[in-house]
Motif scaffolding. Structure first.
Motif, PDB file in Angstrom:
ATOM      1  N   GLY A  58       0.813  -1.222   0.000  1.00 20.12           N
ATOM      2  CA  GLY A  58       0.000   0.000   0.000  1.00 20.12           C
ATOM      3  C   GLY A  58       0.837   1.259   0.000  1.00 20.12           C
ATOM      4  N   ASN A  59       2.069   1.162  -0.483  1.00 20.55           N
ATOM      5  CA  ASN A  59       2.963   2.327  -0.503  1.00 20.55           C
ATOM      6  C   ASN A  59       4.028   2.097  -1.571  1.00 20.55           C
ATOM      7  N   GLN A  60       4.326   3.141  -2.341  1.00 18.26           N
ATOM      8  CA  GLN A  60       5.465   3.000  -3.275  1.00 18.26           C
ATOM      9  C   GLN A  60       6.709   3.286  -2.458  1.00 18.26           C
ATOM     10  N   VAL A  61       7.378   2.261  -2.020  1.00 13.30           N
ATOM     11  CA  VAL A  61       8.533   2.477  -1.141  1.00 13.30           C
ATOM     12  C   VAL A  61       9.642   3.225  -1.904  1.00 13.30           C
ATOM     13  N   ILE A  62       9.712   2.981  -3.211  1.00 14.71           N
ATOM     14  CA  ILE A  62      10.715   3.695  -4.021  1.00 14.71           C
ATOM     15  C   ILE A  62       9.987   4.438  -5.122  1.00 14.71           C
ATOM     16  N   ASN A  63      10.234   5.743  -5.237  1.00 12.80           N
ATOM     17  CA  ASN A  63       9.799   6.404  -6.459  1.00 12.80           C
ATOM     18  C   ASN A  63      10.936   7.247  -7.011  1.00 12.80           C
ATOM     19  N   LEU A  64      10.826   7.635  -8.255  1.00 16.20           N
ATOM     20  CA  LEU A  64      11.954   8.241  -8.951  1.00 16.20           C
ATOM     21  C   LEU A  64      11.653   9.687  -9.323  1.00 16.20           C
ATOM     22  N   GLY A  65      12.692  10.515  -9.260  1.00 23.47           N
ATOM     23  CA  GLY A  65      12.560  11.914  -9.681  1.00 23.47           C
ATOM     24  C   GLY A  65      13.498  12.186 -10.843  1.00 23.47           C
ATOM     25  N   PHE A  66      13.212  13.260 -11.584  1.00 21.55           N
ATOM     26  CA  PHE A  66      13.992  13.555 -12.795  1.00 21.55           C
ATOM     27  C   PHE A  66      14.063  15.068 -13.007  1.00 21.55           C
ATOM     28  N   LYS A  96      -8.660 -20.352 -10.932  1.00 21.13           N
ATOM     29  CA  LYS A  96      -8.816 -21.463 -11.882  1.00 21.13           C
ATOM     30  C   LYS A  96      -7.533 -22.183 -12.260  1.00 21.13           C
ATOM     31  N   HIS A  97      -6.387 -21.609 -11.914  1.00 23.90           N
ATOM     32  CA  HIS A  97      -5.147 -22.227 -12.428  1.00 23.90           C
ATOM     33  C   HIS A  97      -4.098 -22.433 -11.330  1.00 23.90           C
ATOM     34  N   GLN A  98      -4.577 -22.781 -10.124  1.00 21.71           N
ATOM     35  CA  GLN A  98      -3.676 -23.105  -8.992  1.00 21.71           C
ATOM     36  C   GLN A  98      -2.573 -22.051  -8.767  1.00 21.71           C
ATOM     37  N   SER A  99      -2.901 -20.783  -9.012  1.00 26.52           N
ATOM     38  CA  SER A  99      -1.943 -19.671  -8.800  1.00 26.52           C
ATOM     39  C   SER A  99      -0.655 -19.819  -9.610  1.00 26.52           C
ATOM     40  N   LEU A 100      -0.744 -20.530 -10.718  1.00 28.10           N
ATOM     41  CA  LEU A 100       0.446 -20.700 -11.569  1.00 28.10           C
ATOM     42  C   LEU A 100       0.862 -19.335 -12.139  1.00 28.10           C
ATOM     43  N   PHE A 101       2.145 -18.983 -12.018  1.00 29.52           N
ATOM     44  CA  PHE A 101       2.719 -17.707 -12.508  1.00 29.52           C
ATOM     45  C   PHE A 101       2.120 -16.471 -11.824  1.00 29.52           C
ATOM     46  N   VAL A 102       1.556 -16.666 -10.634  1.00 26.82           N
ATOM     47  CA  VAL A 102       0.967 -15.502  -9.967  1.00 26.82           C
ATOM     48  C   VAL A 102       2.058 -14.526  -9.497  1.00 26.82           C
ATOM     49  N   ASP A 103       3.256 -15.054  -9.177  1.00 28.45           N
ATOM     50  CA  ASP A 103       4.356 -14.153  -8.783  1.00 28.45           C
ATOM     51  C   ASP A 103       4.715 -13.203  -9.916  1.00 28.45           C
ATOM     52  N   GLU A 104       4.703 -13.745 -11.144  1.00 27.77           N
ATOM     53  CA  GLU A 104       5.061 -12.909 -12.302  1.00 27.77           C
ATOM     54  C   GLU A 104       4.025 -11.804 -12.525  1.00 27.77           C
ATOM     55  N   ILE A 105       2.752 -12.150 -12.332  1.00 24.06           N
ATOM     56  CA  ILE A 105       1.713 -11.119 -12.547  1.00 24.06           C
ATOM     57  C   ILE A 105       1.753 -10.108 -11.396  1.00 24.06           C
ATOM     58  N   ASN A 106       2.102 -10.595 -10.178  1.00 25.96           N
ATOM     59  CA  ASN A 106       2.284  -9.668  -9.042  1.00 25.96           C
ATOM     60  C   ASN A 106       3.400  -8.665  -9.333  1.00 25.96           C
ATOM     61  N   ASP A 107       4.486  -9.166  -9.916  1.00 23.46           N
ATOM     62  CA  ASP A 107       5.618  -8.312 -10.278  1.00 23.46           C
ATOM     63  C   ASP A 107       5.151  -7.209 -11.233  1.00 23.46           C
ATOM     64  N   MET A 108       4.317  -7.607 -12.196  1.00 24.99           N
ATOM     65  CA  MET A 108       3.805  -6.641 -13.184  1.00 24.99           C
ATOM     66  C   MET A 108       2.922  -5.588 -12.493  1.00 24.99           C
ATOM     67  N   ILE A 109       2.062  -6.051 -11.578  1.00 25.64           N
ATOM     68  CA  ILE A 109       1.174  -5.119 -10.847  1.00 25.64           C
ATOM     69  C   ILE A 109       2.016  -4.133 -10.022  1.00 25.64           C
ATOM     70  N   ASN A 110       3.070  -4.676  -9.368  1.00 24.67           N
ATOM     71  CA  ASN A 110       3.951  -3.810  -8.570  1.00 24.67           C
ATOM     72  C   ASN A 110       4.617  -2.753  -9.439  1.00 24.67           C
ATOM     73  N   LYS A 111       5.068  -3.153 -10.624  1.00 26.78           N
ATOM     74  CA  LYS A 111       5.735  -2.186 -11.514  1.00 26.78           C
ATOM     75  C   LYS A 111       4.783  -1.062 -11.908  1.00 26.78           C
ATOM     76  N   VAL A 112       3.548  -1.439 -12.240  1.00 24.48           N
ATOM     77  CA  VAL A 112       2.584  -0.403 -12.642  1.00 24.48           C
ATOM     78  C   VAL A 112       2.269   0.506 -11.446  1.00 24.48           C
ATOM     79  N   ASN A 113       2.218  -0.080 -10.254  1.00 20.29           N
ATOM     80  CA  ASN A 113       2.014   0.742  -9.047  1.00 20.29           C
ATOM     81  C   ASN A 113       3.174   1.706  -8.819  1.00 20.29           C
ATOM     82  N   LEU A 114       4.391   1.229  -9.082  1.00 22.20           N
ATOM     83  CA  LEU A 114       5.583   2.047  -8.834  1.00 22.20           C
ATOM     84  C   LEU A 114       5.748   3.149  -9.866  1.00 22.20           C
ATOM     85  N   PHE A 115       5.570   2.812 -11.136  1.00 25.56           N
ATOM     86  CA  PHE A 115       5.989   3.738 -12.200  1.00 25.56           C
ATOM     87  C   PHE A 115       4.833   4.386 -12.967  1.00 25.56           C
ATOM     88  N   GLY A 116       3.597   3.900 -12.766  1.00 22.93           N
ATOM     89  CA  GLY A 116       2.453   4.497 -13.448  1.00 22.93           C
ATOM     90  C   GLY A 116       2.700   4.692 -14.932  1.00 22.93           C
TER      91      GLY A 116
END
Length: 861
Positions: free
Chosen positions: A232-240, A331-351
């Motif tokens: 629930g927090n972007q622990v790292i964000n970037l400035g430019f 429906k798929h025994q959480s197969l590859f759920v870590d990879e989709i979590n990674d994607m969700i985290n990236k979108v949360n971090l970088f918008g």
């Protein structure tokens, strides 16, 4: 592998490899550089022995040609010296690549200050809940700036990256090829880069390094500290800053600001597209593959869109990713759920913004803009009352707080700064529409020293039809006097009803930037650092009183003289009297490539920053509180140091020395960065207009790092003379803040080498001034060794010291050539009409030698 001491790991994996690869490099058969590689080690040896024998740089160069030349002409000598410069620049690159390749071996990636050690310490001290609670609020924001302290063109950065990989694999054939390529790739920039060029070359780091490292850290925290729950927090964000930082850079236009924001947006779309494309090969299940196909198509179209049109909204992207996650779980025994979590985290971090583009301008420019607006919009039907200029400060603040309107920047011609300043505000609105609010939501005011300094740009925002601006107005307090009154300025703003209302809308959060570079230039090393510490304390206390969460943004450069040095130790030492819920700092030049240039170093250094905040807040148990006695000592040291440094700056030889004996005036010729080396155009050199980088850089090229130590020795010696050295010792033992300051100062001393310029002590005009600097160097060294109990400088950081020594050894011939060329320039300047062509050659030699020296000091970070 990590059991042996760090110094041994450095010697085995960096130094030994450098010697092997450098010997390959020196024997490469370049047609146009016959014998250069064979002669350079001989020249190096003559330099080392020559300085031991107190020869001056020109005598050393002459001794070399007497011994190894066959009566060469002046042109032949200079040609060889230029070839030496080219070789040494490339040796620096080779050393960089080897250090990068060995980073994870030399640095313990699971050791102190890493996330694993933070987690273990929290478990051992039963503070895991506290840690979670803090990580839900805490943020780290590195802000990349275009401050020109490194010049590698993109082609060379690419070679460093490839060399790094080849060295890790020990692929000798590839290494040899890359060294040959390096030998033939030009380093020298004929053209000055535009701010857009600077932005593109820095976005490379976001795309190839930060994107992976920041999300890796976020995933680690989520899985290991939050047991898979959302943080629930972007622990790292970037400035430019490139493309948004207008301060002193007339080449940053509104068009460039918009193009940079578009480039950031396009780059994040490309990164998302690549990830989705890879993931699509795994998520081939019914109900998921169709959504993946649609995401791939829309992200690709958004990335390549010429107009910058976004084909899928951020909300839509997020809901589709969450939808995929639900289907995988149900429906798929959480197969590859870590990879989709990674994607969700990236979108949360970088918008869709990737990094927040800050707009920055100097307060003196805002004053000019206000005058232009008054001419057009003052009077009966105008926005401003006719008598505004004759009002008291209080009345002016009242008017500025309540002014509104919708001024068209086009009303103002291209003369003056009104059009550029107002159109940059309209650009922020435009960026927020396309990239989201985080795309550009901070307006930073350099050299801000008053309420009006904040209220002017605050008024400009609302004069651009932005009644409730979604923008934080960020004052930057830089000089010692401005730092001392910063808390009063902020209190007056907090009690201003309109500004208070604005802060409430912004979550009662106020960001304040505090400058190191100009602070050090203005007040000397101890006073700048102590001034900032005290300013942070008084602003924190006052902000807490008004229920405002203050966020400090530090203008830290690379070397200690610009506020750099051991960053994580610095933040870990601040204690509870300073608000530390976010760590925000500028990163630039060689600090970007040395601390964040590879995924390993970026992950390690981001973790160190995170852990410094955590250890200060959760693990310090009140250890970082300064006692009244220690404060008194620190204040006394800072004041003595300030007076010593101020008197030094007032010395009649101070400015002439920099102009005539250093490389100061050559900085503008290097074409490293897009900005001019001073703020105004007058021919007269004025210290306050001089930018901190050429100022600190010129001392560094002389190997006299004055801003990192001058006044420190005198301050400690004065207390010693009064028989009160015990107080300094006590402060050193009690305060991690003071210890970190002294360690960083030691780094400045370690990088100094006075034999290089010892010839100056016989100079009629500058001899006494050189002695003054040298004496303070010796005094500071003696006092630092006394207070630390060390036998030699940086004794507690043997690997860091070894790295500095190795780099200093590589560039010693380069420095010798540069000083020789400077001596020739001084000589030929006595008769410039007659010696025009020769003068040009030696001036070019000084400029060319700047590069390698600048790049070699990367471990000033």
């Amino acid at each position: 592998m990590h059991r042996e001491p760090r110094l041994d790991r450095f010697n085995d994996n960096v130094l030994a490899k450098y010697q092997v690869y450098n010997s390959i490099f020196l024997t490469l058969p370049y047609d146009e550089i016959k014998r250069t590689g064979a002669l350079l080690p001989l020249f190096q040896e003559i330099c080392e022995k020559g300085f031991e024998e107190n020869l001056n740089p020109s005598e050393i160069v002459e001794r070399f040609f007497d011994k190894y030349g066959e009566n060469p002409t002046e042109k032949e000598k200079n040609d060889l010296l230029f070839r030496f410069i080219q070789y040494i620049e490339r040796q620096v690159v080779l050393f960089d690549a080897i250090e990068d390749a060995s980073f994870s071996i030399v640095n313990n990636m699971d050791g102190r200050g890493t996330l694993r050690s933070v987690k273990e310490e929290a478990e051992a001290k039963q503070k895991v809940d506290e840690l979670r609670e803090y990580l839900r609020r805490f943020k780290v924001r590195p802000t990349l700036t275009a401050h020109p302290t490194q010049f590698y063109p993109g082609s060379v950065l690419g070679i460093i990256t490839d060399l790094d990989k080849a060295i890790q694999k020990n692929d000798l054939v590839k290494i040899k090829q890359l060294l040959a390529q390096l030998g033939k790739t030009p380093f020298f920039k004929k053209e000055k880069p535009t701010p857009y060029d600077e932005a593109v070359s820095l976005i490379w780091y976001f795309e190839n390094v930060f994107y992976q490292s920041a999300s890796k850290i976020h995933n680690y925290l989520q899985q290991n500290i939050f047991d898979g729950e959302e943080i629930g927090n972007q622990v790292i964000n970037l400035g430019f800053w490139p493309g948004g930082d207008r301060d002193g850079n007339p080449f940053v236009t509104t068009d460039i600001t918009l193009r940079v924001a578009k480039r950031l947006r396009r780059t994040i779309f490309l990164n998302y597209y690549r990830d989705i494309r890879k993931l699509k090969r795994r998520l081939t299940f019914r109900g998921v593959d169709e959504i993946m196909g649609e995401l791939e198509k829309k992200l690709y179209e958004s990335a390549i869109s010429k107009t910058g049109e976004v084909k899928i909204s951020l909300e839509d992207l997020m809901s589709k990713l969450n939808n995929i996650k639900e289907i995988l779980v149900d429906k798929h025994q959480s197969l590859f759920v870590d990879e989709i979590n990674d994607m969700i985290n990236k979108v949360n971090l970088f918008g869709y913004h990737f990094a927040t583009l800050d707009i920055r301008q100097d307060s003196s420019i805002h004053e000019e803009v206000l005058q232009d607006i008054l001419k057009k919009h003052g009077g009966e039907n105008g926005i401003f009352p006719a008598d505004f200029s004759s009002m008291s400060d209080k009345e002016k603040q009242e008017v500025l707080s309540n002014v509104k309107g919708e001024i068209d920047p086009e009303e103002f011609g291209d003369e003056g700064m009104a059009k550029a300043t107002l159109s940059s505000i309209y650009a922020m609105k435009d960026i927020q529409e396309k990239s989201g609010e985080a795309g550009a939501n901070r307006y930073i005011i350099s050299n801000c020293g008053s309420e009006q300094g904040v209220l002017q740009p605050f008024a400009f925002l609302r004069m651009c039809g932005w009644d409730k601006p979604t923008v934080d107005v960020v004052p930057l307090f830089e000089t010692v006097p401005d730092l001392q009154k910063a808390h009063q300025v902020m209190e007056n703003l907090y009690t201003n009803p309109v500004y208070k209302e604005h802060l409430e809308r912004r979550g009662n959060k106020q960001t304040i930037m505090l400058g190191f570079s100009d602070g050090t230039k203005d007040g000397g090393y101890l006073m700048a650092n102590w001034g900032i510490y005290k300013a942070k304390e008084s602003i924190t206390e006052m902000s807490r009183k008004y229920g405002i969460k203050v966020v400090f943004f530090d203008g830290r450069g690379g070397p200690p003289a610009r506020g750099g040095g051991k960053t994580h130790q610095f933040y870990a030492s601040l204690g509870p009297t300073i608000e530390n819920e976010e760590i925000q700092l500028t990163v630039q030049g060689q600090t970007i490539s040395s601390n964040f240039g590879t995924r390993d170093s970026c992950t390690y250094n981001l973790e160190q920053l995170l852990s410094s905040g955590v250890s200060n807040e959760i693990f310090s148990d009140g250890e970082n509180i300064l006692s009244d006695e220690d404060r008194k000592t620190m204040t006394e040291l800072a004041e003595i140091s300030y007076n010593t440094y101020t008197n030094f700056k007032k010395h009649p030889r101070f400015i002439p020395y920099l102009e005539k004996m250093s490389t100061l005036k050559y900085y503008a010729k290097t074409n490293i960065g897009s900005r001019p080396s001073k703020r105004n155009k007058s021919a007269e050199l004025n210290l306050s207009d001089l930018r901190a980088i050429p100022f600190v850089g010129s001392w560094s090229q002389l190997k006299q790092n004055v801003p990192g130590f001058f006044g420190v020795g005198t301050a400690m010696e004065e207390l010693e003379k009064k028989g009160e050295f015990g107080r300094v010792q006590q402060l050193y033992n009690d305060s991690e803040f003071f210890r970190t300051l002294l360690e960083n100062s030691m780094m400045s001393l370690t990088k100094s080498f006075f034999p290089l310029t010892a010839y100056m002590k016989n100079d009629e005009e500058f001899g006494e001034f050189w002695e003054l600097i040298h004496e303070e160097f010796e005094r500071t060294k003696k006092m630092l060794l006394k207070v630390t109990g060390y036998k030699h400088l940086m004794q507690n950081q043997p690997a860091g010291r070894a790295s500095i020594q190795a780099r200093e050894r590589i560039v010693l011939p380069l420095l010798t050539i540069q000083q020789h060329a400077l001596r020739m320039v001084q000589d030929l300047n006595k008769n410039p009409e007659k010696e025009g062509e020769r003068l040009e050659t030696y001036e070019k030699m000084v400029t060319r030698s700047l590069y390698g020296n600048i790049n070699a000091s990367r471990n000033s970070a």
